[in-house]
Design a protein around this motif. Structure first.
Motif, short mmCIF file in Angstrom:
data_model
loop_
_atom_site.label_atom_id
_atom_site.label_comp_id
_atom_site.label_asym_id
_atom_site.label_seq_id
_atom_site.Cartn_x
_atom_site.Cartn_y
_atom_site.Cartn_z
N THR A 26 0.90 -1.28 -0.16
CA THR A 26 0.00 -0.11 0.04
C THR A 26 0.80 1.40 -0.06
N GLN A 27 2.16 1.09 0.28
CA GLN A 27 3.08 2.39 0.26
C GLN A 27 4.01 2.37 -0.82
N LEU A 28 3.74 1.54 -1.97
CA LEU A 28 4.49 1.59 -2.78
C LEU A 28 4.73 2.88 -3.81
N PRO A 29 5.71 3.21 -3.97
CA PRO A 29 5.90 4.61 -4.73
C PRO A 29 5.46 4.48 -5.89
N ASP A 30 5.10 5.70 -6.47
CA ASP A 30 4.39 6.03 -8.00
C ASP A 30 5.56 5.97 -8.96
N HIS A 31 5.57 5.19 -9.92
CA HIS A 31 6.79 5.14 -10.84
C HIS A 31 6.89 6.26 -11.32
N GLY A 32 6.09 7.44 -11.64
CA GLY A 32 6.50 8.59 -12.36
C GLY A 32 6.84 9.49 -11.17
N ALA A 33 6.89 9.36 -9.84
CA ALA A 33 7.48 10.10 -8.98
C ALA A 33 8.70 9.51 -9.04
N VAL A 34 9.06 8.32 -8.96
CA VAL A 34 10.48 7.77 -8.88
C VAL A 34 11.24 8.41 -10.02
N LEU A 35 10.58 8.12 -11.15
CA LEU A 35 11.39 8.65 -12.51
C LEU A 35 11.76 9.85 -12.42
N ALA A 36 10.98 10.62 -11.66
CA ALA A 36 11.14 12.18 -11.84
C ALA A 36 12.45 12.56 -10.83
N LEU A 89 20.31 17.69 -3.06
CA LEU A 89 19.08 17.33 -3.59
C LEU A 89 17.95 16.91 -2.52
N ARG A 90 16.79 17.27 -3.02
CA ARG A 90 15.54 16.92 -2.27
C ARG A 90 14.90 15.84 -2.92
N LEU A 91 15.09 14.39 -2.30
CA LEU A 91 14.56 13.37 -2.92
C LEU A 91 13.73 12.48 -1.99
N PRO A 92 12.56 13.09 -1.61
CA PRO A 92 11.67 12.26 -0.59
C PRO A 92 11.44 10.94 -0.98
N VAL A 93 10.98 10.63 -2.22
CA VAL A 93 10.70 9.29 -2.64
C VAL A 93 11.97 8.27 -2.52
N VAL A 113 16.10 4.58 -20.75
CA VAL A 113 17.04 4.18 -19.78
C VAL A 113 16.82 4.27 -18.32
N LEU A 114 16.36 5.85 -17.94
CA LEU A 114 16.17 6.06 -16.66
C LEU A 114 14.78 5.56 -16.19
N GLY A 115 13.79 5.10 -17.34
CA GLY A 115 12.64 4.48 -17.05
C GLY A 115 12.77 3.09 -16.50
N GLN A 116 13.77 2.57 -17.06
CA GLN A 116 14.38 1.06 -16.59
C GLN A 116 14.92 1.26 -14.92
N VAL A 117 15.59 2.17 -14.86
CA VAL A 117 16.07 2.18 -13.40
C VAL A 117 14.97 2.57 -12.36
N ALA A 118 13.91 3.15 -12.91
CA ALA A 118 13.00 3.56 -11.97
C ALA A 118 12.12 2.29 -11.84
N GLU A 119 12.06 1.44 -12.95
CA GLU A 119 11.35 0.27 -12.74
C GLU A 119 11.77 -0.49 -11.81
N GLN A 120 13.36 -0.64 -11.85
CA GLN A 120 13.96 -1.69 -10.80
C GLN A 120 13.78 -1.10 -9.58
N LEU A 121 13.72 0.09 -9.17
CA LEU A 121 13.60 0.75 -8.05
C LEU A 121 12.36 0.47 -7.33
N VAL A 122 11.14 0.48 -8.37
CA VAL A 122 10.08 0.09 -7.75
C VAL A 122 9.77 -1.40 -7.51
N ARG A 123 10.50 -2.26 -8.24
CA ARG A 123 10.64 -3.63 -7.92
C ARG A 123 11.01 -3.98 -6.64
#
Length: 408
Positions: A4-14, A30-34, A116-126
C-alpha cells in the motif's frame, strides 16, 4: 515497504532524472523524498546515517539489477555510477551514454535516455515491492541487493568475494576469450570471397595496406587523446622519441597539406570526399596508407554531426577508385600494389547512424565493387562484441544487400 506504500513510478522517475541532472556528487544537496524513503528500508543504511549514501547504494543496486548490456552501461554513465564518471558534468555523461547506443546526443536525449532512466525507476519500484529483481548477467545466482553494492567500509561485496573464490577453485571453468578475428565467407554479384572481421582497437591492426578513417567535412582531426578511430590513427601515426614525447604529428600534417592543396581555405569539402595520406609511424605495423573519408557534416551551434548513408556509400566508392589510381602510380614506380583494405562502420559513432544502417551503406559500395570482380583483401573493424555479432550476421547473409535496421 508494504504494497500500500509502493511509490509511484512517475515520482520515482522524476527523482531519477533529477539525480541525472545533478550527479551523484551532489546527492547531499538534492531533495529526494521518494528515493530517501525507499532507501530507509531494512538493510539500506543504519540509524543516524546520512541518507544520501543509502540513496546511492539503492541506485547502484537498481542499475545492477538491469542485467548488463547496453541498457545497464548507459544507465551507469547517465547517473555517474560508472567507474571514473562520478564527477563528470551532465553533458559529458549524456554524451558518453549516447555513444553506448551509437547515436547523437540529441537523439539519445529524445529517445533512449527516457527509456534508460525509466528502466532504472522500474527496478527501484520492484525493489521497493520486495519482488525479485532481474539478476545481473555477471552472476545469476547472486541476490540483486548484493550486486554492485559496496559495504560502507569500502571492502568488496560478498557476491564479489564469492565469485573470486569460485574462480580460484580448480572445478571452476573460466569463460573462454572471444576471438578478435573472424574470417567470414561473402558473395556478391555471383563472385564469392572472404571478409575478415576485426574486433579490437584500430591501432592494433597489422599488415593492412589501407585503413579508412572517418572524418568531418572540414578534415579536422580530433585530439589524439580521444578514443575515436580518427584520433587513434592520429595518435598511433605520430612519431615520438624514446621518452614518448611528440616529435612529428605526421598524419595531421599530411592531411593538412592535402587540404591546403585541394580544399578552399576555410571551407568544407563535399561529403563523400576522400583524402589520402601516409600512415606515419603505423608503417612499422605494415599500414601503408590512411584514407580519410569526409562523411560527417558538423551541425551548427552543437558538438554533433549529421551523416547521410548516401554519403557513406559515396565515400567508400571513392576509396576503391583511389585504390585503383594509386595502384596505377605504384606500378609505374615499381612498387607493390595496395591489396588489403580495412573499413570501420562509418558514421556509427557521433554521426548517429545505427550500426546496421552504417554497414548497409558501406556494403552497398563494397558489393558493387565485388560484383565488378574487384579482387581485394577486405577487412571490417569494430570494437564492441555486440556490433561484431551484428556485422557477422549481416556478412553471412550477403546473398543480396543487407536489410537496413530502422533507426531508433
Amino acid at each position: 515497504m508494504s504494497p500500500t506504500q509502493l511509490p509511484d513510478h512517475g515520482a520515482v522517475l522524476a527523482e531519477v532524472r533529477e539525480v541525472r541532472r545533478a550527479g551523484i556528487v551532489r546527492l547531499r544537496e538534492l531533495r529526494l523524498p521518494v528515493l530517501t524513503g525507499m532507501s530507509a528500508s531494512p538493510g539500506e543504511g543504519s540509524p543516524g546515517e546520512p541518507r544520501f549514501p543509502a540513496v546511492e547504494r539503492l541506485l547502484r543496486t537498481a542499475v545492477a539489477a538491469i542485467g548488463g548490456g547496453t541498457l545497464q552501461e548507459a544507465a551507469e554513465f547517465s547517473l555517474g555510477l560508472a567507474q571514473g564518471t562520478r564527477d563528470w558534468p551532465p553533458a559529458d555523461r549524456r554524451r558518453r551514454a549516447a555513444q553506448v547506443y551509437g547515436v547523437s546526443v540529441e537523439r539519445f536525449r529524445k529517445n533512449q535516455e527516457l527509456m534508460v532512466l525509466g528502466q532504472v525507476a522500474e527496478q527501484l519500484v520492484r525493489l521497493a515491492s520486495g519482488a525479485p529483481a532481474q539478476p545481473p548477467a555477471t552472476s545469476a545466482a547472486a541476490p540483486a541487493s548484493d550486486v554492485g553494492t559496496a559495504p560502507a567500509d569500502g571492502s568488496a561485496p560478498a557476491s564479489a568475494l564469492t565469485s573470486a573464490s569460485a574462480i580460484s577453485e580448480p572445478s571452476a571453468r573460466p569463460r573462454p576469450l572471444a576471438p578478435s578475428h573472424h574470417r567470414i565467407p561473402v558473395r556478391a554479384g555471383g563472385h564469392g570471397g572472404h571478409v575478415t572481421l576485426h574486433v579490437h582497437a584500430v591501432d592494433l591492426l597489422r599488415d593492412i595496406d589501407v585503413v579508412v578513417s572517418p572524418s568531418n567535412t572540414h578534415l579536422a582531426l580530433p585530439e589524439p587523446y580521444k578514443s575515436s578511430v580518427a584520433a587513434s590513427l592520429r595518435r598511433a601515426g605520430a612519431v615520438r622519441d624514446p621518452a614518448g614525447r611528440l616529435v612529428e604529428d605526421r598524419v595531421r600534417d599530411e592531411l593538412r597539406a592535402w587540404s591546403d592543396r585541394f580544399a578552399a581555405p576555410g571551407l568544407s569539402v563535399a561529403p563523400g570526399t576522400v583524402a589520402p595520406t601516409g600512415a606515419g609511424a603505423l608503417a612499422w605495423q605494415g599500414i601503408r596508407r590512411i584514407f580519410h573519408a569526409a562523411v560527417a557534416v558538423p551541425r551548427p551551434g552543437t558538438n554533433d554531426y549529421d551523416v547521410q548513408p548516401a554519403d557513406v556509400t559515396r565515400a567508400v566508392t571513392r576509396v576503391f577508385a583511389l585504390l585503383a589510381e594509386e595502384n596505377g602510380r605504384s606500378a609505374d614506380a615499381g612498387l607493390p600494389p595496395l591489396r588489403s583494405l580495412c573499413l570501420p562502420l562509418l558514421g556509427a559513432g557521433r554521426g548517429g547512424l545505427t550500426p546496421a544502417v552504417s554497414f548497409a551503406a558501406v556494403w552497398a559500395a563494397v558489393e558493387a565493387e565485388l560484383a565488378r570482380g574487384g579482387d581485394w583483401d577486405l577487412h571490417f573493424l569494430v570494437r564492441r562484441p555486440e556490433r561484431a555479432l551484428l556485422v557477422a550476421e549481416l556478412l553471412a547473409s550477403t546473398d543480396g544487400a543487407p536489410t537496413e535496421e530502422p533507426g531508433p
